[in-house]
Design a protein around this motif. Structure first.
Motif, PDB file in Angstrom:
ATOM      1  N   SER A 106      -4.056   7.957   2.239  1.00  0.00           N
ATOM      2  CA  SER A 106      -4.527   6.566   2.142  1.00  0.00           C
ATOM      3  C   SER A 106      -3.817   5.669   3.151  1.00  0.00           C
ATOM      4  O   SER A 106      -4.438   4.759   3.718  1.00  0.00           O
ATOM      5  CB  SER A 106      -4.335   6.030   0.721  1.00  0.00           C
ATOM      6  N   LEU A 107      -2.523   5.902   3.397  1.00  0.00           N
ATOM      7  CA  LEU A 107      -1.836   5.094   4.398  1.00  0.00           C
ATOM      8  C   LEU A 107      -2.387   5.375   5.791  1.00  0.00           C
ATOM      9  O   LEU A 107      -2.599   4.454   6.580  1.00  0.00           O
ATOM     10  CB  LEU A 107      -0.329   5.354   4.360  1.00  0.00           C
ATOM     11  N   LYS A 108      -2.628   6.640   6.099  1.00  0.00           N
ATOM     12  CA  LYS A 108      -3.208   6.975   7.406  1.00  0.00           C
ATOM     13  C   LYS A 108      -4.569   6.311   7.582  1.00  0.00           C
ATOM     14  O   LYS A 108      -4.867   5.744   8.644  1.00  0.00           O
ATOM     15  CB  LYS A 108      -3.326   8.481   7.569  1.00  0.00           C
ATOM     16  N   THR A 109      -5.406   6.356   6.548  1.00  0.00           N
ATOM     17  CA  THR A 109      -6.720   5.718   6.628  1.00  0.00           C
ATOM     18  C   THR A 109      -6.591   4.225   6.875  1.00  0.00           C
ATOM     19  O   THR A 109      -7.328   3.642   7.687  1.00  0.00           O
ATOM     20  CB  THR A 109      -7.507   5.975   5.329  1.00  0.00           C
ATOM     21  N   ALA A 141      -1.735   5.133  20.270  1.00  0.00           N
ATOM     22  CA  ALA A 141      -0.897   5.727  19.221  1.00  0.00           C
ATOM     23  C   ALA A 141      -1.755   6.629  18.361  1.00  0.00           C
ATOM     24  O   ALA A 141      -2.893   6.284  18.025  1.00  0.00           O
ATOM     25  CB  ALA A 141      -0.246   4.634  18.363  1.00  0.00           C
ATOM     26  N   GLU A 142      -1.223   7.782  18.034  1.00  0.00           N
ATOM     27  CA  GLU A 142      -1.932   8.737  17.201  1.00  0.00           C
ATOM     28  C   GLU A 142      -1.092   9.077  15.978  1.00  0.00           C
ATOM     29  O   GLU A 142       0.144   9.056  16.032  1.00  0.00           O
ATOM     30  CB  GLU A 142      -2.231  10.012  17.990  1.00  0.00           C
ATOM     31  N   MET A 143      -1.768   9.408  14.891  1.00  0.00           N
ATOM     32  CA  MET A 143      -1.080   9.742  13.648  1.00  0.00           C
ATOM     33  C   MET A 143      -1.504  11.116  13.159  1.00  0.00           C
ATOM     34  O   MET A 143      -2.652  11.515  13.325  1.00  0.00           O
ATOM     35  CB  MET A 143      -1.379   8.692  12.580  1.00  0.00           C
ATOM     36  N   GLN A 144      -0.569  11.811  12.547  1.00  0.00           N
ATOM     37  CA  GLN A 144      -0.893  13.084  11.911  1.00  0.00           C
ATOM     38  C   GLN A 144       0.064  13.332  10.746  1.00  0.00           C
ATOM     39  O   GLN A 144       1.242  12.945  10.799  1.00  0.00           O
ATOM     40  CB  GLN A 144      -0.809  14.243  12.902  1.00  0.00           C
ATOM     41  N   VAL A 145      -0.448  13.944   9.699  1.00  0.00           N
ATOM     42  CA  VAL A 145       0.381  14.369   8.578  1.00  0.00           C
ATOM     43  C   VAL A 145       1.070  15.664   8.979  1.00  0.00           C
ATOM     44  O   VAL A 145       0.416  16.630   9.381  1.00  0.00           O
ATOM     45  CB  VAL A 145      -0.471  14.560   7.310  1.00  0.00           C
ATOM     46  N   ARG A 146       2.400  15.696   8.874  1.00  0.00           N
ATOM     47  CA  ARG A 146       3.166  16.851   9.337  1.00  0.00           C
ATOM     48  C   ARG A 146       3.392  17.840   8.202  1.00  0.00           C
ATOM     49  O   ARG A 146       4.473  17.943   7.626  1.00  0.00           O
ATOM     50  CB  ARG A 146       4.491  16.377   9.940  1.00  0.00           C
ATOM     51  N   ASP A 147       2.359  18.606   7.899  1.00  0.00           N
ATOM     52  CA  ASP A 147       2.479  19.634   6.866  1.00  0.00           C
ATOM     53  C   ASP A 147       3.317  20.818   7.313  1.00  0.00           C
ATOM     54  O   ASP A 147       3.614  21.713   6.510  1.00  0.00           O
ATOM     55  CB  ASP A 147       1.090  20.125   6.449  1.00  0.00           C
ATOM     56  N   ASP A 148       3.680  20.848   8.599  1.00  0.00           N
ATOM     57  CA  ASP A 148       4.516  21.941   9.093  1.00  0.00           C
ATOM     58  C   ASP A 148       5.999  21.662   8.907  1.00  0.00           C
ATOM     59  O   ASP A 148       6.843  22.463   9.317  1.00  0.00           O
ATOM     60  CB  ASP A 148       4.238  22.177  10.578  1.00  0.00           C
ATOM     61  N   LEU A 166       0.824  -1.198   0.000  1.00  0.00           N
ATOM     62  CA  LEU A 166       0.000   0.000   0.000  1.00  0.00           C
ATOM     63  C   LEU A 166       0.864   1.257   0.000  1.00  0.00           C
ATOM     64  O   LEU A 166       0.431   2.309  -0.450  1.00  0.00           O
ATOM     65  CB  LEU A 166      -0.917   0.006   1.224  1.00  0.00           C
ATOM     66  N   ALA A 167       2.072   1.134   0.534  1.00  0.00           N
ATOM     67  CA  ALA A 167       3.024   2.243   0.563  1.00  0.00           C
ATOM     68  C   ALA A 167       4.373   1.695   0.965  1.00  0.00           C
ATOM     69  O   ALA A 167       4.474   0.661   1.640  1.00  0.00           O
ATOM     70  CB  ALA A 167       2.586   3.333   1.549  1.00  0.00           C
ATOM     71  N   ASN A 168       5.440   2.367   0.526  1.00  0.00           N
ATOM     72  CA  ASN A 168       6.766   2.104   1.089  1.00  0.00           C
ATOM     73  C   ASN A 168       7.295   3.419   1.645  1.00  0.00           C
ATOM     74  O   ASN A 168       6.870   4.507   1.246  1.00  0.00           O
ATOM     75  CB  ASN A 168       7.723   1.458   0.089  1.00  0.00           C
ATOM     76  N   ALA A 169       8.206   3.313   2.596  1.00  0.00           N
ATOM     77  CA  ALA A 169       8.594   4.498   3.354  1.00  0.00           C
ATOM     78  C   ALA A 169       9.964   4.292   3.984  1.00  0.00           C
ATOM     79  O   ALA A 169      10.544   3.201   3.928  1.00  0.00           O
ATOM     80  CB  ALA A 169       7.556   4.785   4.447  1.00  0.00           C
ATOM     81  N   LYS A 203      -7.330   1.901  11.044  1.00  0.00           N
ATOM     82  CA  LYS A 203      -8.147   0.735  11.384  1.00  0.00           C
ATOM     83  C   LYS A 203      -7.502  -0.092  12.495  1.00  0.00           C
ATOM     84  O   LYS A 203      -8.193  -0.763  13.268  1.00  0.00           O
ATOM     85  CB  LYS A 203      -8.348  -0.135  10.143  1.00  0.00           C
ATOM     86  N   PHE A 204      -6.182  -0.047  12.578  1.00  0.00           N
ATOM     87  CA  PHE A 204      -5.459  -0.825  13.587  1.00  0.00           C
ATOM     88  C   PHE A 204      -5.067   0.024  14.790  1.00  0.00           C
ATOM     89  O   PHE A 204      -4.962  -0.482  15.912  1.00  0.00           O
ATOM     90  CB  PHE A 204      -4.205  -1.438  12.959  1.00  0.00           C
ATOM     91  N   ALA A 205      -4.858   1.312  14.566  1.00  0.00           N
ATOM     92  CA  ALA A 205      -4.398   2.202  15.638  1.00  0.00           C
ATOM     93  C   ALA A 205      -5.423   2.331  16.758  1.00  0.00           C
ATOM     94  O   ALA A 205      -5.066   2.653  17.897  1.00  0.00           O
ATOM     95  CB  ALA A 205      -4.071   3.581  15.072  1.00  0.00           C
ATOM     96  N   ALA A 206      -6.687   2.050  16.461  1.00  0.00           N
ATOM     97  CA  ALA A 206      -7.730   2.168  17.478  1.00  0.00           C
ATOM     98  C   ALA A 206      -7.489   1.237  18.658  1.00  0.00           C
ATOM     99  O   ALA A 206      -8.000   1.482  19.762  1.00  0.00           O
ATOM    100  CB  ALA A 206      -9.091   1.868  16.847  1.00  0.00           C
ATOM    101  N   PHE A 207      -6.689   0.203  18.458  1.00  0.00           N
ATOM    102  CA  PHE A 207      -6.425  -0.764  19.518  1.00  0.00           C
ATOM    103  C   PHE A 207      -5.136  -0.460  20.282  1.00  0.00           C
ATOM    104  O   PHE A 207      -4.709  -1.237  21.127  1.00  0.00           O
ATOM    105  CB  PHE A 207      -6.345  -2.173  18.917  1.00  0.00           C
ATOM    106  N   TYR A 208      -4.508   0.666  19.965  1.00  0.00           N
ATOM    107  CA  TYR A 208      -3.235   1.035  20.602  1.00  0.00           C
ATOM    108  C   TYR A 208      -3.305   2.483  21.081  1.00  0.00           C
ATOM    109  O   TYR A 208      -4.119   3.273  20.598  1.00  0.00           O
ATOM    110  CB  TYR A 208      -2.079   0.904  19.607  1.00  0.00           C
TER     111      TYR A 208
END
Length: 345
Positions: A108-111, A122-129, A84-87, A115-120
């Motif tokens: 799309s990777l965040k979405t 852990a939070e995600m955000q796109v760092r546009d700054d 789905l992505a490489n990084a 689905k899995f982060a809800a069980f941990y």
């Protein structure tokens, strides 16, 4: 999205490319040192008490290796092993990680990971700054040290000073990727102005091709196993870690030798850039693979990465009427454990 590229005087060509008035830009990266706004890349931050444990269950990288400055390649897969992505993973601080990837895949990777982060915890955000800059050239490591007070890291490793982070990438010339707060990007850009020339990010993408690095964009989602882009040959898969989504399929393909397509590097005999997905045809007109990425080199010829069948095919090969000349990859197509890369660094 913050358009920080305007702060460095770049001229936009489209959503993924910017340029400058500098002539012969691909050539400049061979003869001089250059600085580049990497607007096609972005950062997804994963942070929280369970950030490492969460990523360990989703990424192909061994997260425990990142605490010593190692910044490994990784990928995220479907249960069927398709990427789905490489990084690249950067361990910024305790339980805070940055994933550097193609900007078109951030949402799309965040979405997917949500689905899995809800069980941990852990939070995600796109760092546009945050802004990403590149430096290419024999003088690049010295400039990093003298201008930004950062000791040059080893390839696929990370170093920082204050809010500025640096990563070393492979390529035909020394390459450094800088992560800078957007509010500081003008100052960092100008600090390098006297020793480097500004060029567009197509030059960075060309050097990715020459390094045999296939960075996915949105057009590549769910199309390839990691081995089809030689990801295990670049240390992008740990076969020594525990389970992650898609791990069973990826491991089976490796241990049973079931990879039927592989990434190749090539040059075309013309200057027409084929779009990703353009067919590679054999002498009989049969499709034997597809273009992954393409850029013009210093001599105005198209260089490409293509995903090709591993079967013997009838030559010559061509893309859109342009004859294809295979070029040597700068690495062996065999398993390279990230654990050994971490030790070498």
């Amino acid at each position: 999205m913050t358009d920080w590229s305007a702060l460095v005087g770049a001229t936009p060509l489209n959503e993924r490319r910017v340029t400058f008035d500098t002539p012969n830009q691909a050539r400049q990266a061979l003869d001089a040192s250059v600085r580049i706004p990497l607007i096609h890349l972005g950062i997804l931050e994963v942070a929280g008490t369970d950030a490492e444990r969460f990523l360990q269950g989703q990424a192909s990288a061994q997260l425990t290796l990142t605490s010593s400055g190692f910044a490994p390649l990784t990928c995220f897969c479907t249960p069927k092993g398709r990427m789905l992505a490489n990084a690249q993973v950067v361990h910024v601080e305790e339980q805070r990680f940055w994933l550097i990837l193609e900007r078109s895949l951030l949402a799309s990777l965040k979405t997917h990971l949500d689905k899995f982060a809800a069980f941990y915890k852990a939070e995600m955000q796109v760092r546009d700054d945050l802004a990403l800059l590149g430096m290419i050239g024999n003088d690049a490591p010295a400039l990093l040290e003298t201008k930004l007070d950062i000791e040059p890291p080893a390839i696929w490793h990370h170093a920082c000073h204050g809010d500025v982070h640096a990563l070393r990438h492979p390529g035909p010339r020394p390459r450094l990727l800088l992560i800078v707060p957007a509010r500081e990007v003008s100052a960092v850009w100008e600090s390098l102005a006297h020793q480097t020339l500004p060029v567009g990010n197509a030059v960075w993408c060309l050097h990715d091709i020459q390094a045999g690095l296939a960075w996915m964009s949105d057009v590549h989602r769910d199309a390839y196993l990691p081995q089809m882009i030689n990801w295990e040959a670049l240390g992008g898969i740990s076969f020594k870690k525990g389970c992650y989504t898609g791990q069973e399929v990826v491991a089976r393909a490796h241990f049973r030798g079931q990879v039927k397509k592989r990434l190749i590097r090539a040059q075309l005999d013309g200057a027409e850039l084929p779009a990703p997905g353009s067919p590679v045809e054999d002498a009989e007109g049969k499709i034997q693979g597809e273009v992954f990425s393409a850029e013009l080199d210093a001599y105005e010829q198209a260089e490409i990465l293509a995903v090709m069948t591993t079967k013997e095919v009838a030559s010559p090969l061509s893309v859109a009427g342009q004859r294809l000349k295979p070029l040597k990859l700068p690495y062996a197509v065999e398993r390279l454990d990230p654990e050994s890369l971490a030790e070498k660094g």
